[in-house]
Motif scaffolding. Structure first.
Motif, mmCIF file in Angstrom:
data_model
loop_
_atom_site.group_PDB
_atom_site.id
_atom_site.type_symbol
_atom_site.label_atom_id
_atom_site.label_comp_id
_atom_site.label_asym_id
_atom_site.label_seq_id
_atom_site.Cartn_x
_atom_site.Cartn_y
_atom_site.Cartn_z
ATOM 1 N N ARG A 191 40.417 -76.010 0.360
ATOM 2 C CA ARG A 191 41.322 -77.094 -0.109
ATOM 3 C C ARG A 191 40.501 -78.250 -0.684
ATOM 4 O O ARG A 191 39.658 -78.014 -1.534
ATOM 5 C CB ARG A 191 42.260 -77.528 1.023
ATOM 6 N N ASN A 192 40.687 -79.502 -0.169
ATOM 7 C CA ASN A 192 39.936 -80.608 -0.786
ATOM 8 C C ASN A 192 38.551 -80.796 -0.151
ATOM 9 O O ASN A 192 37.860 -81.760 -0.448
ATOM 10 C CB ASN A 192 40.740 -81.918 -0.740
ATOM 11 N N GLU A 213 43.005 -91.612 6.894
ATOM 12 C CA GLU A 213 44.302 -91.874 6.263
ATOM 13 C C GLU A 213 44.947 -90.567 5.807
ATOM 14 O O GLU A 213 44.309 -89.517 5.824
ATOM 15 C CB GLU A 213 44.093 -92.814 5.077
ATOM 16 N N ASN A 214 46.196 -90.701 5.350
ATOM 17 C CA ASN A 214 46.913 -89.512 4.877
ATOM 18 C C ASN A 214 46.210 -88.907 3.662
ATOM 19 O O ASN A 214 45.619 -89.625 2.851
ATOM 20 C CB ASN A 214 48.349 -89.875 4.475
ATOM 21 N N GLY A 215 46.315 -87.603 3.566
ATOM 22 C CA GLY A 215 45.827 -86.905 2.375
ATOM 23 C C GLY A 215 44.313 -86.857 2.214
ATOM 24 O O GLY A 215 43.815 -86.667 1.111
ATOM 25 N N GLN A 216 43.567 -87.030 3.297
ATOM 26 C CA GLN A 216 42.099 -87.059 3.199
ATOM 27 C C GLN A 216 41.444 -85.699 3.489
ATOM 28 O O GLN A 216 40.296 -85.473 3.127
ATOM 29 C CB GLN A 216 41.520 -88.104 4.163
ATOM 30 N N THR A 233 44.128 -82.102 8.079
ATOM 31 C CA THR A 233 44.836 -80.840 8.366
ATOM 32 C C THR A 233 44.091 -79.674 7.724
ATOM 33 O O THR A 233 43.989 -78.591 8.306
ATOM 34 C CB THR A 233 46.288 -80.898 7.847
ATOM 35 N N SER A 234 43.568 -79.926 6.526
ATOM 36 C CA SER A 234 42.825 -78.859 5.843
ATOM 37 C C SER A 234 41.669 -78.372 6.714
ATOM 38 O O SER A 234 41.372 -77.176 6.762
ATOM 39 C CB SER A 234 42.273 -79.363 4.507
ATOM 40 N N GLU A 277 46.081 -70.417 -2.565
ATOM 41 C CA GLU A 277 46.295 -71.878 -2.532
ATOM 42 C C GLU A 277 45.193 -72.639 -1.786
ATOM 43 O O GLU A 277 45.003 -73.823 -2.009
ATOM 44 C CB GLU A 277 47.604 -72.208 -1.776
ATOM 45 N N VAL A 307 41.968 -72.182 -1.817
ATOM 46 C CA VAL A 307 40.683 -72.357 -2.509
ATOM 47 C C VAL A 307 40.731 -73.680 -3.269
ATOM 48 O O VAL A 307 41.726 -73.999 -3.914
ATOM 49 C CB VAL A 307 40.435 -71.195 -3.500
ATOM 50 N N LYS A 308 39.664 -74.430 -3.178
ATOM 51 C CA LYS A 308 39.605 -75.744 -3.832
ATOM 52 C C LYS A 308 39.939 -75.603 -5.322
ATOM 53 O O LYS A 308 39.478 -74.657 -5.978
ATOM 54 C CB LYS A 308 38.198 -76.327 -3.646
ATOM 55 N N TYR A 309 40.753 -76.554 -5.810
ATOM 56 C CA TYR A 309 41.117 -76.508 -7.217
ATOM 57 C C TYR A 309 39.856 -76.320 -8.068
ATOM 58 O O TYR A 309 38.819 -76.921 -7.790
ATOM 59 C CB TYR A 309 41.781 -77.824 -7.684
ATOM 60 N N THR A 330 45.986 -90.162 12.397
ATOM 61 C CA THR A 330 45.718 -91.244 11.441
ATOM 62 C C THR A 330 45.020 -92.408 12.150
ATOM 63 O O THR A 330 44.419 -93.253 11.510
ATOM 64 C CB THR A 330 47.031 -91.733 10.778
HETATM 65 N N1 LIG Z 1 43.476 -76.007 -2.948
HETATM 66 C C1 LIG Z 1 43.281 -77.343 -2.940
HETATM 67 N N2 LIG Z 1 42.214 -77.897 -3.594
HETATM 68 C C2 LIG Z 1 41.981 -79.220 -3.574
HETATM 69 N N3 LIG Z 1 42.770 -80.107 -2.933
HETATM 70 C C3 LIG Z 1 43.847 -79.613 -2.272
HETATM 71 C C4 LIG Z 1 44.149 -78.228 -2.231
HETATM 72 N N4 LIG Z 1 45.270 -78.042 -1.485
HETATM 73 C C5 LIG Z 1 45.651 -79.280 -1.083
HETATM 74 N N5 LIG Z 1 44.802 -80.224 -1.549
HETATM 75 C C6 LIG Z 1 44.819 -81.689 -1.326
HETATM 76 O O1 LIG Z 1 44.047 -81.949 -0.184
HETATM 77 C C7 LIG Z 1 44.386 -83.230 0.320
HETATM 78 C C8 LIG Z 1 44.252 -83.213 1.818
HETATM 79 O O2 LIG Z 1 45.394 -82.653 2.447
HETATM 80 P P1 LIG Z 1 45.557 -82.625 4.045
HETATM 81 O O3 LIG Z 1 46.899 -82.054 4.296
HETATM 82 O O4 LIG Z 1 44.396 -81.949 4.656
HETATM 83 O O5 LIG Z 1 45.544 -84.162 4.393
HETATM 84 P P2 LIG Z 1 45.569 -84.891 5.789
HETATM 85 O O6 LIG Z 1 44.324 -85.698 5.889
HETATM 86 O O7 LIG Z 1 45.873 -83.951 6.874
HETATM 87 O O8 LIG Z 1 46.774 -85.890 5.557
HETATM 88 P P3 LIG Z 1 48.169 -86.043 6.316
HETATM 89 O O9 LIG Z 1 47.876 -86.931 7.474
HETATM 90 O O10 LIG Z 1 49.000 -86.690 5.258
HETATM 91 O O11 LIG Z 1 48.643 -84.677 6.671
HETATM 92 C C9 LIG Z 1 45.764 -83.533 -0.243
HETATM 93 O O12 LIG Z 1 45.628 -84.593 -1.148
HETATM 94 C C10 LIG Z 1 46.156 -82.282 -0.993
HETATM 95 O O13 LIG Z 1 46.891 -82.540 -2.140
#
Ligand SMILES: Nc1ncnc2c1ncn2[C@@H]1O[C@H](COP(=O)(O)OP(=O)(O)OP(=O)(O)O)[C@@H](O)[C@H]1O
Length: 360
Positions: A12-13, A31-34, A37-38, A59, A61-63, A341
């Protein structure tokens, strides 16, 4: 059981992460989206070959990258081992102690229980979600169950083909049908046994963890009634009777109307179906208690604790419950990976997750 360290690429990211863990609590905050969870999704993926967020593995695999991989060193009662999972050219490759193995030889090496916000769907969604869930959980403690289930799915396909072609006079159909009945009965006994034990623990844990006086039950509803205390032969007879009764219908529909693929599991809180009557808060507590009860069952069978992945603890529980839950893990010496968070005040290792990077 303890995860020692991990190296992951392009999940993922998260581009490249190299970390070693605490044997107790490991907190991933940010913070959110960092990428919190990934990260725990990556651990789960490495251990189980599956994602808890998607069925579409491409899905993860990192973009803009083509492949990803996770390499994990862990400790079980016998010593240090390693698991590696590479996803290359849309195929998974499994390695156990650096040797390439197939999926059957790979899974079950590390026992893992995860708790993510989406788990509440286990109560809300269709019977097939619950079946898939419990199939995986029973397989974790019983490898024969996993093998029988795999066999059943193969046989079911053939049985359905015979039914679709209205070809049940064929001698091969009888052979497959006998096998189908035999394996179905074995699976039913294992499901019934597992759920009976789990339901008792579930009620105890629910009451203790959430200081409740409610009565919580997990009820197994197999596709034939009254299998409790019945022998394998008696259950096989019942399945045979039922399949004869629905045979005409099966020929019309062209697929099997009997079998463990039609079983159901129901959560009852105070004699009421939780799916219909329980609040969101109660459902969260039910599922959390379920996960804790599964730990107890794994310990009984495997003689060691599974690792626990707990996503988004802050949004799930209020302060009082959060503390009692963290204390629970701490007192039992369970290795746990928590995302939040907030930077919680707990003993163990804390990792800041920021823009796809993780800092200790
Ligand atoms: N295959 C991918 N490649 C790159 N980035 C991705 C991929 N799939 C998801 N992401 C991005 O990875 C980021 C991290 O998502 P993640 O769900 O791990 O965040 P989080 O830190 O757990 O946040 P939250 O607390 O909101 O759940 C998101 O911005 C998401 O859009």
């Amino acid at each position: 059981m303890q995860l020692l360290d991990v190296y992951l690429l392009n999940f993922r990211n998260l581009e490249e992460i190299n970390l070693s863990f605490d044997k107790g609590i490991n907190l991933f905050y940010g913070e959110n989206g960092q990428g919190k969870t990934s990260f725990i999704e990556a651990l789960y993926f490495n251990i189980t070959g599956k994602s808890f967020r998607t069925k579409n593995i491409s899905e993860i695999v990192k973009y803009s990258k083509l492949d990803c991989g996770i390499f994990l060193n862990f400790l079980d009662i016998y010593g240090e081992k390693s698991l590696a999972l590479k996803y290359e050219k849309k195929h998974k490759k499994y390695f156990y102690n650096k040797k390439k193995v197939n999926y059957d030889e790979y899974i079950g090496k590390v026992n893992v229980i995860s708790f993510i916000p989406e788990d509440i769907e286990l109560i809300n969604s269709s019977p097939s979600t619950r079946r898939t869930y419990f199939d995986y959980e029973i397989s974790q403690s019983n490898y024969n169950y996993y093998l029988e289930l795999k066999e059943l799915n193969k046989i079911l396909k053939v049985r359905n083909k015979f039914l679709k072609e209205k070809n049940i006079k064929n001698e091969m159909y009888n052979i497959y049908n006998e096998k189908f009945i035999d394996i179905s009965a074995k699976l039913l006994i294992k499901r019934e046994d597992y759920i009976k034990k789990l339901s008792i623990l579930l009620n105890l844990n629910y009451r203790k963890l959430f200081k409740s006086s409610s009565e919580l039950k997990l009820i197994y509803k197999p596709f034939i009634d009254n299998i409790e205390k019945k022998s394998l032969e008696e259950i096989k007879e019942k399945i045979k009777d039922k399949s004869l009764k629905v045979q005409k219908k099966e020929l019309i529909y062209g697929y099997s109307l009997v079998g463990p693929q039609r079983d159901e599991y129901v959560f009852n809180l105070n004699e009421k179906d939780a799916k219909k009557y329980s609040s969101q808060g109660e459902k969260k507590s039910i599922i959390f208690s379920l996960k804790i009860s599964e730990i107890d069952l794994i310990v009984k069978d495997k003689k060691e604790y599974p690792i626990f992945l707990l996503d988004d603890v802050s949004s799930y529980f209020d302060l009082m419950h959060k503390d009692s839950i963290l204390n629970y893990f701490f007192n039992k010496n369970i290795q746990v990976f928590i995302t939040s968070t907030e930077k919680l005040d707990i003993k163990g290792k804390k990792f800041l997750v920021k823009e796809g990077k993780i800092y200790e």
